[in-house]
Design an enzyme around this catalytic site. Structure first.
Site, short mmCIF file in Angstrom:
data_model
loop_
_atom_site.label_atom_id
_atom_site.label_comp_id
_atom_site.label_asym_id
_atom_site.label_seq_id
_atom_site.Cartn_x
_atom_site.Cartn_y
_atom_site.Cartn_z
N LYS A 1 0.85 -1.19 0.00
CA LYS A 1 0.00 0.00 0.00
C LYS A 1 0.88 1.23 0.00
CE LYS A 1 -4.46 1.12 0.34
NZ LYS A 1 -5.65 0.34 -0.01
N ASN B 1 -15.68 6.53 -4.76
CA ASN B 1 -15.68 5.41 -5.71
C ASN B 1 -16.51 4.25 -5.18
OD1 ASN B 1 -14.25 2.61 -6.29
ND2 ASN B 1 -14.08 3.85 -8.12
N SER C 1 -8.39 -5.58 -10.48
CA SER C 1 -7.04 -5.06 -10.78
C SER C 1 -6.15 -6.21 -11.28
CB SER C 1 -6.41 -4.46 -9.53
OG SER C 1 -6.76 -3.11 -9.39
N1 LIG Z 1 -11.19 2.44 -4.56
C1 LIG Z 1 -11.01 1.14 -4.41
O1 LIG Z 1 -10.87 0.41 -5.39
C2 LIG Z 1 -11.03 0.52 -3.06
C3 LIG Z 1 -11.33 1.25 -1.93
N2 LIG Z 1 -11.40 0.63 -0.72
C4 LIG Z 1 -11.66 1.37 0.49
O2 LIG Z 1 -12.95 1.99 0.42
C5 LIG Z 1 -12.93 3.19 1.19
C6 LIG Z 1 -13.38 4.34 0.32
O3 LIG Z 1 -12.48 4.43 -0.79
P1 LIG Z 1 -12.88 5.16 -2.14
O4 LIG Z 1 -14.34 5.11 -2.33
O5 LIG Z 1 -11.98 4.64 -3.17
O6 LIG Z 1 -12.42 6.65 -1.82
P2 LIG Z 1 -12.94 7.99 -2.47
O7 LIG Z 1 -11.84 8.95 -2.30
O8 LIG Z 1 -13.47 7.78 -3.83
O9 LIG Z 1 -14.17 8.41 -1.52
C7 LIG Z 1 -13.99 8.60 -0.15
C8 LIG Z 1 -15.31 8.99 0.46
O10 LIG Z 1 -15.16 9.01 1.90
C9 LIG Z 1 -15.56 10.27 2.39
N3 LIG Z 1 -14.78 10.60 3.57
C10 LIG Z 1 -13.47 10.94 3.63
N4 LIG Z 1 -13.12 11.19 4.90
C11 LIG Z 1 -14.24 10.96 5.64
C12 LIG Z 1 -14.53 11.04 7.03
N5 LIG Z 1 -13.58 11.38 7.90
N6 LIG Z 1 -15.78 10.74 7.46
C13 LIG Z 1 -16.74 10.39 6.56
N7 LIG Z 1 -16.52 10.30 5.25
C14 LIG Z 1 -15.30 10.59 4.80
C15 LIG Z 1 -15.31 11.23 1.24
O11 LIG Z 1 -16.05 12.44 1.41
C16 LIG Z 1 -15.78 10.39 0.07
O12 LIG Z 1 -17.17 10.41 -0.03
C17 LIG Z 1 -11.49 3.32 1.74
O13 LIG Z 1 -11.40 2.72 3.00
C18 LIG Z 1 -10.69 2.51 0.73
O14 LIG Z 1 -9.46 2.07 1.25
C19 LIG Z 1 -11.20 -0.72 -0.59
C20 LIG Z 1 -10.92 -1.49 -1.68
C21 LIG Z 1 -10.72 -0.93 -2.99
O1 LIG Z 2 -6.77 -2.59 -6.89
C1 LIG Z 2 -5.78 -2.79 -6.19
O2 LIG Z 2 -4.76 -3.30 -6.60
C2 LIG Z 2 -5.76 -2.37 -4.74
C3 LIG Z 2 -7.07 -1.99 -4.13
C4 LIG Z 2 -6.84 -1.52 -2.73
O3 LIG Z 2 -5.99 -0.69 -2.48
C5 LIG Z 2 -7.62 -2.09 -1.64
O4 LIG Z 2 -8.25 -3.14 -1.82
O5 LIG Z 2 -7.59 -1.52 -0.54
#
Ligand SMILES: NC(=O)C1=CN([C@@H]2O[C@H](COP(=O)(O)OP(=O)(O)OC[C@H]3O[C@@H](n4cnc5c(N)ncnc54)[C@H](O)[C@@H]3O)[C@@H](O)[C@H]2O)C=CC1
Ligand SMILES: O=C(O)CCC(=O)C(=O)O
Length: 426
Positions: A118, A233, A360
């Protein structure tokens, strides 16, 4: 994100919010249950490599700002390491280490030929220009270039990073290693070798396991009342998939606050208005807090934002009967115990959010072979993998009488431990 002032678990009155120490505790229990020696724990409790980099960026005001970034590579016994890069002001070294361990577990659970990694940069992209973000992204790749690469460590998107940032990173890498770049990074735009389905893969994976969990509890998703924290996302695609399945999304939240409607929010309207960082609640006056969100009347809660959101402070007040962790590390160890004792079905992050890294992997395979698959093929493969993984973990948790998190760790750690043993490392 992990609060920097993570509280010492030895202080009886404070809850342990240190995600690295809580993860280590579950790994230790999982290894004990599987009969591995303490040496295996010593190997797996920390990443094999941790790189800290400092990246100078000339900002738009003409001044140079130096950003700190990290790349943690947990374990490469099984294969190259893999995991996302997050841009966030609260990124810490400990958090990135824990996130790399979770990536190893995910790879083990969905049986990918990877270990976990990471990355993170301490920055707030919401307050940076496009040019500043591009310079920072390229600077990070130059700084970590010696330890990453398509056969060493393959980055991807995470919080506040996206396909544009992956494209800049890939372009920078292609200047350093011009013949070896397509599979250097995943989550790329389709025109640069990205895969169909990667953008929505995390949410799709969560939706698949959520449907399985709902069957176990006799809940029909059509009409179910669902609360989702995070509208980026993961959270935005999730709300769309579940809304289209007929669920009532009664609460959503972002970093600014939360929206609540007991009759169900108009998700299409909200998706239309969210910004590229997943912010939408700032457009409304009648918001509630993130704290209130978790205590809403509902059937299912999906944390899809940041760490340590379900704690011993709110775990007793949760009304849902299922929690599916789309975010990494949203529930503390103490809260996990409270929820388990209350018979709330908790589908853990390392299983629920593994759809992202699974697609991925498909992207990397397609890049390596130069032959691309249709969205239908990807969906079908993802579906099979997520269902099998859910059933393996659910059944193990039943037969060994352990919670789903411990069962997931037991399955996730096994291949890595065996690979390390065959290599003669332990
Ligand atoms: N994008 C991906 O492919 C993956 C993401 N994740 C996990 O999913 C979670 C969200 O990731 P994404 O959707 O990619 O991020 P993103 O950046 O697209 O969205 C993050 C969201 O969380 C909100 N946020 C940020 N800080 C916050 C807080 N303190 N309290 C409440 N809401 C808050 C933001 O306003 C936004 O709506 C993370 O824990 C990430 O590690 C897990 C696996 C894969
Ligand atoms: O798509 C990937 O390789 C990693 C996704 C990721 O960072 C996660 O699952 O937290």
């Amino acid at each position: 994100m992990v609060a920097d002032k993570a509280v010492d678990s030895t202080e009886e009155n404070h809850e342990n919010l240190d995600v690295l120490s809580s993860t280590r505790a579950v790994i230790m229990t999982a290894l004990e249950k599987l009969g591995y020696s303490n040496e295996v724990y010593e190997l797996l409790k920390d990443p094999l490599r941790m790189m800290t980099v400092r990246i100078p960026v000339r900002m738009d005001d003409g001044k140079v700002k130096v950003f700190t970034g990290y790349r943690a590579q947990h374990n490469d016994a099984v294969g190259p390491t893999k995991g996302g890069i997050r841009f966030h002001p609260d990124v810490t070294e400990k958090e990135v280490k824990a996130l790399s361990i979770w990536m190893s577990l995910k790879a083990g659970i969905v049986n990918l030929p990877y270990g976990g990694a990471k990355g993170g940069i301490i920055c707030d992209p919401r307050h940076m220009s496009f040019r500043e973000l591009e310079t920072l992204s390229r600077g990070y790749v130059r700084a970590v270039s010696q330890i990453v690469g398509p056969t060493k460590d393959i980055p991807a998107p995470d919080v506040f990073t996206n396909s544009q940032i992956m494209a800049w990173m890939m372009d920078e890498y292609s200047k350093i290693d011009e013949f070896n770049n397509p599979g250097f990074i995943t989550g790329k735009p389709i025109v640069l070798g990205g895969s169909h389905g990667r953008e929505s893969a995390t949410a799709k994976g969560v939706t698949i396991v959520l449907n399985e969990a709902a069957k176990k509890r006799g809940i029909d998703i059509e009409g179910a009342r669902i609360v989702i924290q995070g509208f980026g996302n993961a959270g935005s695609y999730l709300s769309k998939f579940l809304y289209d399945q007929g669920a009532k999304i009664v609460g959503i939240a972002d970093a600014h606050g939360a929206l609540h409607d007991p009759d169900g929010l108009d998700i299409d309207y909200l998706l239309d208005r969210r910004d590229s960082f997943g912010t939408v609640t700032n457009l409304f006056d009648n918001t509630i807090t993130n704290k209130e969100l978790f205590e809403l009347d509902c059937d299912i809660i999906i944390p899809a934002a940041v760490e340590n959101q379900i704690t011993r402070e709110n775990a007793h007040n949760i009304k849902a009967s299922i929690i599916v962790e789309a975010a990494n590390g949203p529930t503390t160890a103490e809260a996990t115990k409270i929820l388990t004792d209350r018979d709330i079905l908790l589908v853990p992050d390392v299983l629920a959010s593994a759809g992202g890294v699974t697609v991925s992997y498909f992207e990397w395979v397609q890049n390596n072979q130069g032959y691309y698959w249709s969205e239908e093929e990807i969906d079908q493969k993802l579906h099979e993998i997520m269902i099998d993984s859910f059933n393996n973990i659910y059944n193990l948790s039943e037969t060994r009488q352990v919670d789903m998190r411990l069962a997931a760790y037991m399955i996730g750690v096994r291949k890595m431990a065996e690979a390390a043993r065959f290599r003669g490392w332990v």
